[in-house]
Motif scaffolding. Structure first.
Motif, PDB file in Angstrom:
ATOM      1  N   ALA A 176     -11.255  -0.020   5.416  1.00  0.00           N
ATOM      2  CA  ALA A 176     -10.595   0.790   6.425  1.00  0.00           C
ATOM      3  C   ALA A 176      -9.213   0.232   6.763  1.00  0.00           C
ATOM      4  O   ALA A 176      -8.254   0.988   6.976  1.00  0.00           O
ATOM      5  CB  ALA A 176     -11.458   0.859   7.687  1.00  0.00           C
ATOM      6  N   GLN A 177      -9.114  -1.092   6.799  1.00  0.00           N
ATOM      7  CA  GLN A 177      -7.817  -1.697   7.080  1.00  0.00           C
ATOM      8  C   GLN A 177      -6.808  -1.385   5.985  1.00  0.00           C
ATOM      9  O   GLN A 177      -5.650  -1.044   6.264  1.00  0.00           O
ATOM     10  CB  GLN A 177      -7.984  -3.213   7.229  1.00  0.00           C
ATOM     11  N   LEU A 178      -7.246  -1.470   4.729  1.00  0.00           N
ATOM     12  CA  LEU A 178      -6.350  -1.157   3.615  1.00  0.00           C
ATOM     13  C   LEU A 178      -5.933   0.311   3.655  1.00  0.00           C
ATOM     14  O   LEU A 178      -4.766   0.654   3.398  1.00  0.00           O
ATOM     15  CB  LEU A 178      -7.048  -1.483   2.288  1.00  0.00           C
ATOM     16  N   GLY A 179      -6.878   1.183   4.001  1.00  0.00           N
ATOM     17  CA  GLY A 179      -6.552   2.600   4.100  1.00  0.00           C
ATOM     18  C   GLY A 179      -5.547   2.883   5.196  1.00  0.00           C
ATOM     19  O   GLY A 179      -4.647   3.725   5.021  1.00  0.00           O
ATOM     20  N   LEU A 180      -5.661   2.204   6.319  1.00  0.00           N
ATOM     21  CA  LEU A 180      -4.710   2.405   7.415  1.00  0.00           C
ATOM     22  C   LEU A 180      -3.308   1.928   7.038  1.00  0.00           C
ATOM     23  O   LEU A 180      -2.314   2.576   7.366  1.00  0.00           O
ATOM     24  CB  LEU A 180      -5.192   1.673   8.662  1.00  0.00           C
ATOM     25  N   VAL A 181      -3.238   0.795   6.340  1.00  0.00           N
ATOM     26  CA  VAL A 181      -1.929   0.299   5.898  1.00  0.00           C
ATOM     27  C   VAL A 181      -1.277   1.299   4.948  1.00  0.00           C
ATOM     28  O   VAL A 181      -0.083   1.616   5.065  1.00  0.00           O
ATOM     29  CB  VAL A 181      -2.080  -1.074   5.227  1.00  0.00           C
ATOM     30  N   ALA A 182      -2.061   1.819   4.001  1.00  0.00           N
ATOM     31  CA  ALA A 182      -1.530   2.814   3.063  1.00  0.00           C
ATOM     32  C   ALA A 182      -1.094   4.083   3.806  1.00  0.00           C
ATOM     33  O   ALA A 182      -0.065   4.690   3.478  1.00  0.00           O
ATOM     34  CB  ALA A 182      -2.581   3.147   2.009  1.00  0.00           C
ATOM     35  N   LEU A 183      -1.868   4.476   4.820  1.00  0.00           N
ATOM     36  CA  LEU A 183      -1.531   5.669   5.591  1.00  0.00           C
ATOM     37  C   LEU A 183      -0.221   5.492   6.350  1.00  0.00           C
ATOM     38  O   LEU A 183       0.605   6.416   6.410  1.00  0.00           O
ATOM     39  CB  LEU A 183      -2.669   5.989   6.561  1.00  0.00           C
ATOM     40  N   VAL A 184      -0.004   4.321   6.912  1.00  0.00           N
ATOM     41  CA  VAL A 184       1.237   4.041   7.637  1.00  0.00           C
ATOM     42  C   VAL A 184       2.431   4.099   6.693  1.00  0.00           C
ATOM     43  O   VAL A 184       3.479   4.685   7.015  1.00  0.00           O
ATOM     44  CB  VAL A 184       1.148   2.679   8.342  1.00  0.00           C
ATOM     45  N   LEU A 185       2.291   3.499   5.514  1.00  0.00           N
ATOM     46  CA  LEU A 185       3.387   3.528   4.537  1.00  0.00           C
ATOM     47  C   LEU A 185       3.689   4.956   4.097  1.00  0.00           C
ATOM     48  O   LEU A 185       4.857   5.361   3.991  1.00  0.00           O
ATOM     49  CB  LEU A 185       3.029   2.662   3.328  1.00  0.00           C
ATOM     50  N   LEU A 186       2.649   5.740   3.846  1.00  0.00           N
ATOM     51  CA  LEU A 186       2.838   7.128   3.423  1.00  0.00           C
ATOM     52  C   LEU A 186       3.494   7.953   4.530  1.00  0.00           C
ATOM     53  O   LEU A 186       4.411   8.751   4.267  1.00  0.00           O
ATOM     54  CB  LEU A 186       1.493   7.732   3.033  1.00  0.00           C
ATOM     55  N   LEU A 187       3.046   7.755   5.761  1.00  0.00           N
ATOM     56  CA  LEU A 187       3.602   8.500   6.883  1.00  0.00           C
ATOM     57  C   LEU A 187       5.079   8.210   7.065  1.00  0.00           C
ATOM     58  O   LEU A 187       5.890   9.125   7.276  1.00  0.00           O
ATOM     59  CB  LEU A 187       2.829   8.166   8.161  1.00  0.00           C
ATOM     60  N   ASN A 188       5.472   6.959   6.965  1.00  0.00           N
ATOM     61  CA  ASN A 188       6.880   6.604   7.120  1.00  0.00           C
ATOM     62  C   ASN A 188       7.729   7.168   5.990  1.00  0.00           C
ATOM     63  O   ASN A 188       8.868   7.600   6.213  1.00  0.00           O
ATOM     64  CB  ASN A 188       7.032   5.085   7.194  1.00  0.00           C
ATOM     65  N   ALA A 189       7.192   7.188   4.782  1.00  0.00           N
ATOM     66  CA  ALA A 189       7.923   7.785   3.660  1.00  0.00           C
ATOM     67  C   ALA A 189       8.119   9.285   3.868  1.00  0.00           C
ATOM     68  O   ALA A 189       9.200   9.826   3.609  1.00  0.00           O
ATOM     69  CB  ALA A 189       7.181   7.521   2.354  1.00  0.00           C
ATOM     70  N   LEU A 190       7.082   9.953   4.372  1.00  0.00           N
ATOM     71  CA  LEU A 190       7.173  11.395   4.604  1.00  0.00           C
ATOM     72  C   LEU A 190       8.146  11.724   5.721  1.00  0.00           C
ATOM     73  O   LEU A 190       8.814  12.770   5.699  1.00  0.00           O
ATOM     74  CB  LEU A 190       5.784  11.956   4.928  1.00  0.00           C
ATOM     75  N   VAL A 191       8.239  10.851   6.712  1.00  0.00           N
ATOM     76  CA  VAL A 191       9.174  11.081   7.812  1.00  0.00           C
ATOM     77  C   VAL A 191      10.612  10.825   7.370  1.00  0.00           C
ATOM     78  O   VAL A 191      11.542  11.538   7.771  1.00  0.00           O
ATOM     79  CB  VAL A 191       8.807  10.189   9.015  1.00  0.00           C
ATOM     80  N   LEU A 192      10.810   9.830   6.516  1.00  0.00           N
ATOM     81  CA  LEU A 192      12.161   9.483   6.074  1.00  0.00           C
ATOM     82  C   LEU A 192      12.703  10.470   5.043  1.00  0.00           C
ATOM     83  O   LEU A 192      13.917  10.714   4.989  1.00  0.00           O
ATOM     84  CB  LEU A 192      12.155   8.071   5.484  1.00  0.00           C
ATOM     85  N   LEU A 193      11.835  11.066   4.239  1.00  0.00           N
ATOM     86  CA  LEU A 193      12.266  11.943   3.145  1.00  0.00           C
ATOM     87  C   LEU A 193      13.142  13.101   3.601  1.00  0.00           C
ATOM     88  O   LEU A 193      14.205  13.339   2.997  1.00  0.00           O
ATOM     89  CB  LEU A 193      11.029  12.456   2.391  1.00  0.00           C
TER      90      LEU A 193
END
Length: 348
Positions: A176-193
């Protein structure tokens, strides 16, 4: 040789637009002034919690306890809004030549108008009315500046909330911790794009039928070069750091003793949660921020009252006081101006 028609110098009885609407404009300015003063009185004096925080802030300023941190937070207030004016100066001069002084005035007017409007939409009106032309294009510029600030808020806030999720909610669950880290990275990429590929955002707005009418206002966004966007994003990050420093020193002044790292995570999480919740006006922001701050700092074992006082004091310094200052410029605001068709060539 064709004869020229004689020119008539007879005066017309039709009043110019500025004269026809002058009474309404004056009434609107007076109404905004009275409404702002009323809300300021209700929030700073009549509201028991904010009044107590305000008295505590003044007490710590004039007495020895907390004087240094409170004065530092107060001195950072003009830096905070100066950075916002600097950001708007970069965005506005892409549309027309504009001075830093006019940009600062536009920010203060927008802050005052946003104080009394739902979700602070008055901030748009305040800034575009300070421009002499291309006011419709300025809607996209204001949105772009807000979006850059949102990118900084999401980047720091998701990391802050991630700390609390990993420590208090999914501790002992590596997957779950690894999934949350991946989710945070994906969310920031989607916001920056969309910031650097705003054509995608414009296309998305045009594709959604209820939003299609707004496409002409955001069409200006792809004309901003990447270098300028990066500069605006860096200014947004610097302004965000000033916000965090103000909150941190006010927490220190009121006696909050959380470790620096977790405290920064709580501050970042508080700002993110406040930004994600729409509000009716500036007063509604108070409840969202205070609820978020007291919950996150409560997880760190900090008492509610000092956190609540620091958060309310932050609102008084950064919103209430500048909104009152902005009233001076609202009364001098020139409402009528040139509303050029959106999408015309930029001035810079």
């Amino acid at each position: 040789m064709p004869q020229l028609k004689p020119q008539s110098y007879a005066q017309t009885t039709e009043a110019p637009a500025s004269a026809r609407y002058k009474g309404w404009i004056v009434a609107g300015k007076v109404g905004i002034t009275l409404l702002t003063l009323g809300l300021l009185w209700h929030s700073v004096v009549a509201d028991a919690d904010t009044a107590a925080a305000w008295r505590g802030l003044l007490a710590r300023t004039w007495q020895g306890q907390g004087r240094g941190p409170v004065l530092l937070a107060l001195l950072l207030m003009p830096l905070n809004w100066g950075l916002e004016a600097w950001k708007w100066w970069y965005l506005a001069r892409h549309l027309e030549p504009v001075s830093f002084g006019r940009s600062l005035r536009a920010v203060l007017v927008g802050l005052t108008l946003g104080f009394v409007t739902p979700n602070r939409v008055g901030d748009y009106a305040g800034r575009i009315m300070e421009l002499k032309s291309r006011r419709l294009d300025a809607l996209g510029a204001v949105f772009l500046g807000r979006y850059c600030q949102l990118v900084a808020t999401v980047a720091a806030g998701t990391v802050g909330l991630l700390y609390f999720l990993l420590r208090f909610y999914v501790a002992g669950y590596p997957a779950a911790q690894l999934g949350l880290v991946a989710l945070v990275l994906l969310l920031n990429a989607l916001v920056l794009l969309p910031l650097y590929y705003s054509e995608l955002l414009v296309a998305a707005v045009r594709a959604v039928k209820p939003l299609r009418r707004f496409s002409r206002f955001v069409a200006i966004m792809p004309t901003y070069p990447a270098r300028l966007l990066t500069t605006v994003l860096l200014i947004s990050g610097l302004r965000y750091a000033v916000f965090c420093l103000q909150f941190g020193v006010l927490l220190w002044a009121y006696g909050v003793q959380a470790p620096v790292g977790p405290a920064l995570a709580a501050i970042a999480g508080t700002f993110l949660l406040k930004s994600l919740v729409p509000s009716l006006n500036a007063l509604a922001d108070v409840g969202v921020r205070e609820l978020s701050a007291t919950h996150l700092f409560g997880l760190l074992g900090q008492p509610v009252l000092p956190v609540l006082s620091a958060s309310l004091s932050l609102w008084v310094l950064n919103i209430a006081v500048p909104s009152a200052i902005g009233l001076v410029f609202v009364l001098r605001l020139k409402v009528l101006g040139r509303w050029q068709k959106p999408g015309s060539a930029p001035a810079s």
